[in-house]
Write an enzyme that holds these catalytic residues in place. Structure first.
Site, PDB file in Angstrom:
ATOM      1  N   HIS A   1     -72.331 -25.440 -57.001  1.00 36.05           N
ATOM      2  CA  HIS A   1     -72.255 -24.837 -55.531  1.00 36.05           C
ATOM      3  C   HIS A   1     -73.021 -23.594 -55.835  1.00 36.05           C
ATOM      4  CE1 HIS A   1     -70.885 -22.228 -52.317  1.00 36.05           C
ATOM      5  NE2 HIS A   1     -70.204 -23.365 -51.998  1.00 36.05           N
TER       6      HIS A   1
ATOM      7  N   ASP B   1     -66.792 -31.232 -51.364  1.00 37.32           N
ATOM      8  CA  ASP B   1     -66.680 -32.373 -51.264  1.00 37.32           C
ATOM      9  C   ASP B   1     -66.824 -33.487 -52.103  1.00 37.32           C
ATOM     10  OD1 ASP B   1     -67.905 -31.596 -49.269  1.00 37.32           O
ATOM     11  OD2 ASP B   1     -70.151 -31.022 -49.505  1.00 37.32           O
TER      12      ASP B   1
HETATM   13  N1  COA Z   1     -75.468 -32.438 -60.742  1.00 39.47           N
HETATM   14  C1  COA Z   1     -76.545 -32.041 -61.951  1.00 39.47           C
HETATM   15  N2  COA Z   1     -77.603 -30.763 -62.490  1.00 39.47           N
HETATM   16  C2  COA Z   1     -77.339 -29.409 -61.808  1.00 39.47           C
HETATM   17  C3  COA Z   1     -75.714 -29.876 -59.846  1.00 39.47           C
HETATM   18  C4  COA Z   1     -76.070 -30.965 -59.834  1.00 39.47           C
HETATM   19  N3  COA Z   1     -74.925 -31.891 -58.859  1.00 39.47           N
HETATM   20  N4  COA Z   1     -76.521 -28.457 -59.490  1.00 39.47           N
HETATM   21  C5  COA Z   1     -76.873 -27.568 -60.338  1.00 39.47           C
HETATM   22  N5  COA Z   1     -77.479 -28.508 -60.901  1.00 39.47           N
HETATM   23  C6  COA Z   1     -77.756 -28.010 -62.570  1.00 39.47           C
HETATM   24  C7  COA Z   1     -79.913 -27.962 -61.335  1.00 39.47           C
HETATM   25  O1  COA Z   1     -80.162 -29.058 -62.468  1.00 39.47           O
HETATM   26  C8  COA Z   1     -80.138 -26.439 -63.296  1.00 39.47           C
HETATM   27  O2  COA Z   1     -80.343 -26.964 -64.038  1.00 39.47           O
HETATM   28  P1  COA Z   1     -81.907 -26.034 -65.127  1.00 39.47           P
HETATM   29  O3  COA Z   1     -81.186 -25.132 -64.994  1.00 39.47           O
HETATM   30  O4  COA Z   1     -81.723 -26.892 -65.678  1.00 39.47           O
HETATM   31  O5  COA Z   1     -82.850 -26.992 -64.452  1.00 39.47           O
HETATM   32  C9  COA Z   1     -78.639 -25.171 -62.934  1.00 39.47           C
HETATM   33  O6  COA Z   1     -77.917 -26.581 -62.510  1.00 39.47           O
HETATM   34  C10 COA Z   1     -79.033 -24.836 -61.145  1.00 39.47           C
HETATM   35  O7  COA Z   1     -79.793 -25.609 -60.311  1.00 39.47           O
HETATM   36  P2  COA Z   1     -79.797 -24.592 -58.844  1.00 39.47           P
HETATM   37  O8  COA Z   1     -80.236 -25.481 -58.046  1.00 39.47           O
HETATM   38  O9  COA Z   1     -80.531 -23.272 -59.252  1.00 39.47           O
HETATM   39  O10 COA Z   1     -78.541 -24.239 -57.975  1.00 39.47           O
HETATM   40  P3  COA Z   1     -78.200 -23.826 -57.127  1.00 39.47           P
HETATM   41  O11 COA Z   1     -77.204 -22.926 -57.048  1.00 39.47           O
HETATM   42  O12 COA Z   1     -79.363 -23.982 -56.101  1.00 39.47           O
HETATM   43  O13 COA Z   1     -76.989 -25.348 -56.441  1.00 39.47           O
HETATM   44  C11 COA Z   1     -75.977 -26.702 -55.106  1.00 39.47           C
HETATM   45  C12 COA Z   1     -76.267 -25.585 -55.704  1.00 39.47           C
HETATM   46  C13 COA Z   1     -75.430 -27.058 -54.234  1.00 39.47           C
HETATM   47  C14 COA Z   1     -77.437 -27.006 -54.005  1.00 39.47           C
HETATM   48  C15 COA Z   1     -76.370 -27.563 -56.125  1.00 39.47           C
HETATM   49  O14 COA Z   1     -74.779 -27.546 -57.283  1.00 39.47           O
HETATM   50  C16 COA Z   1     -76.256 -29.656 -55.892  1.00 39.47           C
HETATM   51  O15 COA Z   1     -77.590 -29.826 -55.529  1.00 39.47           O
HETATM   52  N6  COA Z   1     -75.057 -30.150 -55.726  1.00 39.47           N
HETATM   53  C17 COA Z   1     -74.768 -31.123 -55.412  1.00 39.47           C
HETATM   54  C18 COA Z   1     -75.018 -31.537 -53.835  1.00 39.47           C
HETATM   55  C19 COA Z   1     -73.566 -30.713 -52.806  1.00 39.47           C
HETATM   56  O16 COA Z   1     -72.534 -31.108 -53.458  1.00 39.47           O
HETATM   57  N7  COA Z   1     -73.697 -29.880 -52.462  1.00 39.47           N
HETATM   58  C20 COA Z   1     -72.241 -29.677 -51.716  1.00 39.47           C
HETATM   59  C21 COA Z   1     -71.934 -27.836 -51.835  1.00 39.47           C
HETATM   60  S1  COA Z   1     -70.526 -27.465 -51.449  1.00 39.47           S
END
Ligand code: COA
Length: 378
Positions: free
Chosen positions: A260, A314
């Site tokens: 998140h 979720d």
């Molecule tokens: N699975 C695997 N790795 C994940 C991850 C996940 N669900 N979410 C984040 N990461 C990792 C990224 O690959 C990144 O790794 P790195 O630093 O080695 O490159 C690190 O964590 C940071 O990711 P980042 O994309 O900067 O975090 P964010 O703040 O943009 O992510 C989300 C937020 C929600 C977009 C992300 O966690 C995600 O895609 N989750 C899955 C989708 C989901 O469940 N969405 C519902 C949200 S309520």
């Protein structure tokens, strides 16, 4: 604007001042109007919570009765909306159907000055009609007539009834109502931000909400709950969890329902949803996907926990919805049925002190180029 000031995804950049909800991502706290989500799920109902979010205070008994009555009175939709739904492809995603319906509704209710009567009518109408339109699309895509709302049932029970044609066990309806409370609001997330931008142009509340519904449909936002069930099915058994997750992470793929932007600990809503899932399975029978989900959580805590990635809202919601008999592609529309409360609260707040959103950019292109005639281009 200097490049250094640019924050991709506007991470950490305040987009508004708001007193609707509060999140502490390190401590795992979520409050609506200062009341912890744990208190609300234990004592409130979705409609009472919606009132709290939208009007800023808990209603008195007569205010709540009046609000509940008004929402019930708005449940039916015009036959032209039904006719519009009839022409949608059955294979269309219900979120696209919902977005179209919400935008379409706006044509029947012209925008007025946001006086209290207009606000009350708009709020109660949208809270009431979204569930009807989701259930209507679901019935009609199967070739059935829509099931009319039952005014004797409360908000949650009525939706489950319109989906299945059966009056639900009140205990199950209460579980569903709690899920709606949990999804009702969550500060300035992507869909709420999209709504604020739209509302700031003085677009109608229907257009603004349609913008929010479209934004919620994305995989990285509300669309994740549907993907979680897909993931659990793909894994298939508890024994497969570790290798499956390791393989996915090696390919740099995301585990849906994990991580998140704000929470760096387990999302407090996931904790409550997990408890609801346990109660459900205890009463209505064991679910192998729950066992798989628990193992996914364990493996991810080990592999992703050090990065602050834990289950989000979720992760367990899909398991609960599936057990309630809600089809998978309706999970995100159900999220929207709940989030409409928060969106409407933000719509009101935006208009109370409006300023058009107009951010700037860091320009990275060329300047002062010569126009090259087409015959000279290589
Ligand atoms: N699975 C695997 N790795 C994940 C991850 C996940 N669900 N979410 C984040 N990461 C990792 C990224 O690959 C990144 O790794 P790195 O630093 O080695 O490159 C690190 O964590 C940071 O990711 P980042 O994309 O900067 O975090 P964010 O703040 O943009 O992510 C989300 C937020 C929600 C977009 C992300 O966690 C995600 O895609 N989750 C899955 C989708 C989901 O469940 N969405 C519902 C949200 S309520």
């Amino acid at each position: 604007m200097a490049d250094g000031e640019y924050k991709p995804g506007l991470e950490g950049v305040p987009a508004t001042r708001s007193n609707i909800s509060f999140v502490d991502g390190q401590a795992g706290i979520l409050e609506y109007r200062g009341i912890p989500i744990e208190e609300l799920t234990a004592h409130s109902t979705f409609l009472e919570t919606a009132y709290l979010l939208i009007f800023g205070k808990l209603p008195t008994q007569s205010e709540l009765d009046n609000f509940d009555q008004a929402v019930r009175s708005h449940r039916r939709v015009k036959y032209r909306i039904r006719d519009m739904i009839k022409s949608f492809p059955e294979s269309g995603h219900p979120m696209d159907a919902l977005q179209t319906c919400v935008a379409g509704l706006g044509m029947f209710y012209p925008v007025r000055e946001a006086d209290p009567d207009y606000v009350f009518g708009t709020v109660t109408r949208l809270l009431a009609k979204l569930p009807t339109m989701v259930a209507m699309f679901h019935q009609m895509r199967q070739g059935n007539d829509p099931i009319p709302p039952d005014d004797s049932l409360d908000h949650a029970a009525n939706f489950l009834y319109m989906l299945s044609g059966k009056k639900p066990d009140p205990w199950l309806a209460r579980i569903f109502d709690t899920c709606l409370i949990l999804h009702a609001e969550h500060t300035v997330n992507a869909s709420t931000f999209a709504l604020l931008v739209s509302a700031s142009t003085l677009a109608s509340p229907y257009s603004s909400l349609a913008t929010a519904v479209g934004t919620l449909s994305g995989l990285l936002h509300g669309g994740a709950n549907q993907q979680v069930m897909r993931l659990l099915r793909q894994i298939g058994s508890v024994e497969n969890v570790r290798s499956f997750i390791e393989e996915k992470l090696a390919k740099k793929e995301r585990i849906m329902g994990m991580g998140h932007r704000v929470y760096k600990v387990k999302d407090p809503r996931a904790t409550i949803l997990q408890r609801l899932a346990e109660e459900l399975f205890e009463r209505y029978g064991h679910d192998k996907y729950y066992e798989i989900a628990l193992e996914v959580e364990r493996v991810c805590a080990e592999l992703l926990g050090p990065k602050g990635i834990y289950p989000n809202v979720d992760f367990y919601s899909g398991l609960v919805y599936a057990k309630l008999g809600i089809p998978e592609d309706l999970f995100t529309p159900v999220f929207a049925i709940a989030r409409v409360a928060g969106w409407l609260a933000h719509w009101r707040e935006q208009l109370s002190d409006n300023r058009l959103f107009r951010p700037t950019q860091v320009y990275t292109g060329e300047r002062q180029q010569r126009y090259i005639p087409i015959e000279e281009r290589g």
